[in-house]
Design an enzyme around this catalytic site. Structure first.
Site, PDB file in Angstrom:
ATOM      1  N   LEU A   1      -8.551  -4.071  -3.405  1.00 60.69           N
ATOM      2  CA  LEU A   1      -9.724  -4.653  -4.065  1.00 60.69           C
ATOM      3  C   LEU A   1      -9.586  -4.662  -5.580  1.00 60.69           C
ATOM      4  CD1 LEU A   1     -12.776  -3.284  -2.038  1.00 60.69           C
ATOM      5  CD2 LEU A   1     -11.903  -5.610  -2.093  1.00 60.69           C
ATOM      6  N   GLY A   2      -8.576  -3.966  -6.093  1.00 57.96           N
ATOM      7  CA  GLY A   2      -8.356  -3.982  -7.531  1.00 57.96           C
ATOM      8  C   GLY A   2      -8.917  -2.789  -8.277  1.00 57.96           C
TER       9      GLY A   2
ATOM     10  N   ASP B 292      -0.171   1.409 -10.548  1.00 56.23           N
ATOM     11  CA  ASP B 292      -1.412   1.292 -11.318  1.00 56.23           C
ATOM     12  C   ASP B 292      -1.276   1.876 -12.722  1.00 56.23           C
ATOM     13  OD1 ASP B 292      -3.117  -0.154  -9.662  1.00 56.23           O
ATOM     14  OD2 ASP B 292      -3.691   1.611  -8.505  1.00 56.23           O
TER      15      ASP B 292
ATOM     16  N   ILE C 292      -8.604   9.687   6.192  1.00 58.16           N
ATOM     17  CA  ILE C 292      -8.691  11.131   6.367  1.00 58.16           C
ATOM     18  C   ILE C 292      -7.929  11.880   5.287  1.00 58.16           C
ATOM     19  CG2 ILE C 292      -6.700  11.254   7.966  1.00 58.16           C
ATOM     20  CD1 ILE C 292      -8.311  13.418   9.503  1.00 58.16           C
TER      21      ILE C 292
ATOM     22  N   LYS D 129     -22.375 -11.633   2.416  1.00 55.91           N
ATOM     23  CA  LYS D 129     -22.824 -10.504   3.234  1.00 55.91           C
ATOM     24  C   LYS D 129     -22.695  -9.182   2.467  1.00 55.91           C
ATOM     25  CE  LYS D 129     -23.894 -12.741   6.996  1.00 55.91           C
ATOM     26  NZ  LYS D 129     -25.288 -12.746   7.483  1.00 55.91           N
TER      27      LYS D 129
ATOM     28  N   CYS E 265      18.895  -3.543 -15.228  1.00 59.19           N
ATOM     29  CA  CYS E 265      19.374  -2.424 -14.423  1.00 59.19           C
ATOM     30  C   CYS E 265      20.497  -2.888 -13.488  1.00 59.19           C
ATOM     31  CB  CYS E 265      18.219  -1.773 -13.672  1.00 59.19           C
ATOM     32  SG  CYS E 265      18.617  -0.122 -13.042  1.00 59.19           S
ATOM     33  N   LEU E 266      20.246  -3.029 -12.189  1.00 57.73           N
ATOM     34  CA  LEU E 266      21.259  -3.550 -11.279  1.00 57.73           C
ATOM     35  C   LEU E 266      21.713  -4.940 -11.728  1.00 57.73           C
ATOM     36  CD1 LEU E 266      22.918  -3.340  -8.661  1.00 57.73           C
ATOM     37  CD2 LEU E 266      20.956  -4.322  -7.448  1.00 57.73           C
ATOM     38  N   GLY E 267      20.809  -5.729 -12.279  1.00 57.66           N
ATOM     39  CA  GLY E 267      21.152  -7.061 -12.774  1.00 57.66           C
ATOM     40  C   GLY E 267      22.165  -7.005 -13.900  1.00 57.66           C
TER      41      GLY E 267
ATOM     42  N   HIS F 241      14.804  -0.563 -18.129  1.00 58.95           N
ATOM     43  CA  HIS F 241      13.752  -1.439 -17.602  1.00 58.95           C
ATOM     44  C   HIS F 241      12.770  -1.796 -18.716  1.00 58.95           C
ATOM     45  CE1 HIS F 241      14.503  -1.231 -13.186  1.00 58.95           C
ATOM     46  NE2 HIS F 241      15.105  -0.096 -13.526  1.00 58.95           N
TER      47      HIS F 241
ATOM     48  N   GLU G 123      10.596  -4.025 -18.851  1.00 61.60           N
ATOM     49  CA  GLU G 123       9.281  -4.460 -18.358  1.00 61.60           C
ATOM     50  C   GLU G 123       8.246  -3.341 -18.411  1.00 61.60           C
ATOM     51  OE1 GLU G 123      11.633  -3.555 -14.461  1.00 61.60           O
ATOM     52  OE2 GLU G 123      12.025  -4.122 -16.546  1.00 61.60           O
TER      53      GLU G 123
END
Length: 551
Positions: A23-24, A79, A155, A194, A387-389, A524, A526
């Site tokens: 749901l974000g 997140d 749970i 609803k 990285c792997l790239g 990385h 990013e």
């Protein structure tokens, strides 16, 4: 910040989710943080995940999406990437706890005899451990935003919910706030919105002992006053605190939408905080740029998790940031590396203005990724290897340019005569100031080079031009390294090593000459890109792709 209660400087916001997952909550938490920070408040975040894994580092990306890495080497939930992108915070180990980590700590204490022979139970020992983790931020920031993973009714999440229920009693109502993210679906066949799923979700939360103060209602369009009044009545939440969390065109609209609903004012009022007006001009400017690009470019992303793009969440956003910095829109074409193995790169990558091979582990799809590298190199298409790239770019160069026909990584082929990428067993850790020793018997997570490390760059290279500085810090998550035994031979054949560790023992960035833009980095980037601070490598990669497209 001024509050009426001087004993607790830090206010705590707890965010839970109900009805269904995805749901974000993470975006909601990040957006709330952005709004509070825009008002001059200092903030931090924490994600509490109910799964038993100690961290997500060894989890399959198909199950849990991207593993996000922090400066201090924590492997965390994706997140935390949202939190860092939306705000100025820098997060670490203490910003993500799992059930596994909490239970591990409690069991370790029990084995050491710290409970003095007592019976160790969920209440109070597990819940106290959770509360201790949360209370680390007491006195450090104005507001700590704590997101509880999972969905109400799971749970495994009950100990966390019990802990935050107790927390209000511990710190007082003015210092704690419960926000519940829920779903208000539109039923097309009935032509109605609803509220029953929200009612049931709040009912279950209240049965645990938590009365939400604010509801964030995920829905397709704005909720009417009548619907808000109905939800308010049945959920025992003030009507003004029933907030529409509507679907938006791009995720960077969320803080503005929440502000339009008055969410930040409601939070400040309930926590008894006084601040100035928010400064949201930068967010509005960002949204305007995203909505009104002047150009468009297409990037091919070659991976093996392309059926779940959440596996590349930070990468996706970093490319968007790079495009926005160039007043452009980026179209992302996710291409399966295994499909390239079957059909070839040319047909599947035709029309792409840039090619990107991201990080990954294991041999599956490697041959297809190497074909993509060859395609980008030979066709002079801007290439970005992460990285792997980067490792595969070195292997491809060694095989086809340096004529080391069996060149490979020891990750894929232990018997190769030319292990240009290999498992390094001893290296200097700049974060700890110690020599790290590891071998194949080391626990899986322990064999990784994790977190932020320094890199010095060679002037006149793509990397140096992009960063505009001689030394950087970037985050790593990998197990194999460039093999310096082949460094001279590869350089002699034209490979440019444009970035290394300060002692020059670890190769961090490689490039190719006589190419519009061809760069591979071991780290990385990013993980350090944000909408307000696009990463320079992504900005320059998109710029090169736009030039390749003639734009």
């Amino acid at each position: 910040m001024k509050t009426t209660n001087q004993t607790h400087r830090t206010k705590f916001i707890f965010i839970t989710g109900g009805v269904l997952s995805s749901l974000g909550k993470g975006l909601a938490a990040a957006s709330i943080g952005a709004l509070l920070e825009s008002r001059g408040l200092s903030i931090t975040f924490q994600k509490l995940d109910p799964y038993i894994n100690v961290d997500p580092g060894t989890m399959n990306p198909f199950q849990h999406g991207e593993v996000y890495v922090t400066d201090d080497g924590a492997e965390t939930d994706l997140d935390l990437g949202h939190y860092e992108r939306y705000t100025s915070v820098v997060l670490g180990q203490r910003n993500n706890y799992t059930s596994g980590r909490i239970y591990h700590s409690v069991i370790s204490k029990e084995r050491r005899g710290e409970y003095l022979g007592g019976t160790v139970q969920v209440i109070p020992h597990i819940t106290d451990e959770i509360k201790t983790a949360i209370m680390q931020f007491e006195g450090e920031v104005d507001v700590a935003i704590i997101e509880i993973g999972g969905t109400i009714g799971d749970i495994e999440g009950l100990p966390f919910l019990e802990a935050i229920r107790q927390f209000r009693t511990d710190v007082g109502r003015e210092n704690s706030l419960y926000i519940h993210v829920t779903w208000v679906p539109y039923i097309k066949t009935a032509g109605e919105v609803k509220t029953k799923p929200t009612q049931h979700s709040v009912k279950e939360l209240r049965a645990i002992g938590i009365q939400p103060d604010i509801l964030l209602c995920r829905t397709e369009s704005l909720l009417s006053n009548e619907l808000k009044a109905k939800i308010s009545l049945f959920c025992n939440v003030e009507k003004e605190a029933v907030i529409t969390a509507r679907d938006v065109e791009n995720i960077y609209e969320v803080p503005l939408c929440f502000h339009d609903e008055g969410l930040d004012d409601i939070i400040l009022n309930k926590l008894n905080i006084w601040t100035g007006a928010p400064r949201l001009d930068a967010w509005q400017e960002l949204v305007d740029k995203v909505k009104h690009p002047k150009r468009e470019v297409e990037i091919g992303i070659i991976g093996k998790y392309v059926d779940l793009t959440e596996s590349y969440k930070s990468l996706h956003e970093a490319l968007v940031h790079g495009a926005v910095a160039n007043e452009a829109k980026v179209r992302l074409r996710y291409v399966s590396a295994e499909e390239i193995e079957e059909k070839g790169a040319e047909g599947l990558l035709a029309g792409c203005h840039g090619v990107l091979v991201p990080g990954g582990f294991g041999s599956r799809g490697v041959a297809g990724k190497i074909q993509a590298v060859t395609f980008a190199r030979e066709k002079k298409i801007p290439y970005f290897g992460i990285c792997l790239g980067m490792q595969l770019a070195v292997i491809e160069f060694a095989r086809h340019i340096a004529k080391m026909k069996d060149a490979d990584s020891t990750e894929f082929n232990q018997l190769t005569k030319h292990p240009v990428i290999y498992f390094i067993k001893e290296w200097y850790d700049y974060r700890t100031g110690k020599i790290q020793i590891r071998d194949e018997s080391t626990a899986l997570g322990g064999t990784l080079r994790l977190g932020a490390y320094p890199c010095k760059m060679v002037p006149g290279t793509f990397a140096h031009t992009a960063y505009g500085t001689d030394e950087i810090q970037e985050r790593h998550r990998h197990r194999y390294e460039f093999n310096n035994a082949f460094k001279d031979e590869l350089v002699k054949n034209g490979l440019i090593i444009s970035g290394t560790s300060p002692d020059e023992k670890l190769v961090e960035i490689v490039e190719l000459p006589d190419h519009p833009w061809f760069l591979g980095c071991q780290f990385h980037p990013e993980f350090k890109s944000g909408p307000m601070k696009p990463h320079p490598l992504f900005t320059n990669f998109i710029k090169a792709a736009l030039e390749n497209a003639g734009l």
